[in-house]
Design an enzyme around this catalytic site. Sequence first.
Site, PDB file in Angstrom:
ATOM      1  CG  ASN A  11      -1.671   1.251   1.450  1.00 47.92           C
ATOM      2  OD1 ASN A  11      -1.752   2.088   0.547  1.00 47.92           O
ATOM      3  ND2 ASN A  11      -2.258   1.403   2.630  1.00 47.92           N
ATOM      4  CE  LYS A  13      -0.105   3.316   4.778  1.00 47.75           C
ATOM      5  NZ  LYS A  13       0.013   3.467   6.229  1.00 47.75           N
ATOM      6  CG  HIS A  97      -5.716   1.966   5.337  1.00 49.48           C
ATOM      7  ND1 HIS A  97      -5.297   2.963   6.184  1.00 49.48           N
ATOM      8  CD2 HIS A  97      -4.673   1.100   5.221  1.00 49.48           C
ATOM      9  CE1 HIS A  97      -4.048   2.708   6.562  1.00 49.48           C
ATOM     10  NE2 HIS A  97      -3.647   1.582   5.983  1.00 49.48           N
ATOM     11  CD  GLU A  99      -2.883   5.658   6.718  1.00 54.25           C
ATOM     12  OE1 GLU A  99      -2.874   5.705   5.470  1.00 54.25           O
ATOM     13  OE2 GLU A  99      -1.955   5.140   7.380  1.00 54.25           O
ATOM     14  CD  GLU A 167      -3.281  -2.452   7.496  1.00 51.43           C
ATOM     15  OE1 GLU A 167      -2.210  -2.725   6.950  1.00 51.43           O
ATOM     16  OE2 GLU A 167      -3.892  -1.387   7.295  1.00 51.43           O
ATOM     17  N   GLY A 173       2.763   2.344  10.663  1.00 49.47           N
ATOM     18  CA  GLY A 173       3.735   3.416  10.494  1.00 49.47           C
ATOM     19  C   GLY A 173       4.496   3.773  11.761  1.00 49.47           C
ATOM     20  CB  SER A 212       5.445  -1.681  11.885  1.00 49.67           C
ATOM     21  OG  SER A 212       5.058  -0.338  12.147  1.00 49.67           O
TER      22      SER A 212
HETATM   23  P1  PGA Z   1       3.048   0.391   7.461  1.00 50.15           P
HETATM   24  O1  PGA Z   1       1.556   0.586   6.918  1.00 50.15           O
HETATM   25  O2  PGA Z   1       3.561  -0.898   6.912  1.00 50.15           O
HETATM   26  O3  PGA Z   1       3.807   1.582   6.935  1.00 50.15           O
HETATM   27  O4  PGA Z   1       2.960   0.366   8.941  1.00 50.15           O
HETATM   28  C1  PGA Z   1       0.676  -0.481   6.805  1.00 50.15           C
HETATM   29  C2  PGA Z   1      -0.664  -0.033   6.266  1.00 50.15           C
HETATM   30  O5  PGA Z   1      -1.151   1.027   6.684  1.00 50.15           O
HETATM   31  O6  PGA Z   1      -1.270  -0.705   5.416  1.00 50.15           O
END
Ligand code: PGA
Length: 249
Positions: A11, A13, A97, A99, A167, A173, A212
């Site tokens: 992803n 983003k 997601h 976000e 997640e 992140g 992560s």
């Molecule tokens: P990350 O993001 O691997 O940067 O923690 C995962 C995600 O939000 O899908």
Amino acid sequence: MTSARKLIAGNWKMNGLRADLAEISTLAESLEAEAFDGDVAVCPPATLAALAVDLVAGKPVKIGGQDCHAEAAGAFTGDISAEKWTDLGAEYVIVGHSERREYYREDNAIVKAKAAAAIRAGLTPIICIGESLAEREAGKTLDVLGEQIAGCIPSEAKNTAIVVAYEPLWAIGTGHTPTLEQIGEAHAFMRKALTNEIGAMAATTPLLYGGSVKPANAKDILATNDVDGALVGGASLKASDFLQIIRAA
Ligand code: PGA
């Protein structure tokens, strides 16, 4: 081992410019030379997706969107429908997601409608769920996951493939990941809750872990019971990191 097919999905983003498409080319070319037993997908920003589809044509990488609108078409400035993603050549779309849930106030009902739209358009939705740190600390993780599964999984998933990604919000992140035991507990619970919703299809539904995931921790996470793959953010931006994660699977 579960009977679900492995999937490693990236992803991007809101990251990546045209120059970064070289990472997708490198990824696709490298995977062509390897026999990875599973699927690999990259979800780049919408601006790069059509170009990415052309780059991976005939190669073992699929392209996905990061979100879709529930309607097929209409007066929704700035939105992209599932049908548009299909038309472009995408095969997956991420829905729900955290976000999107946080910044655009998407609730379970909206996520469910988007997942149903994805299925309607012939895409495989990657439906994201996960608890916040406060929910984890209050001991509510499994309750939250249960509510999200009951609220987000469309009935179409009883006979059409979906993917579900766990997640934990506090792992995205941040460089923090749950323990392998916590991941295993969440995934086993998800498989059960999913079975209640969609029956036998739950056994072959890939359950991804996300938050992560890095080359250094991928092997252990991906070897955890009921983990069928990963949804990778930051570490999917560079082909070299992403390839290491794929190889760890
Ligand atoms: P990350 O993001 O691997 O940067 O923690 C995962 C995600 O939000 O899908």
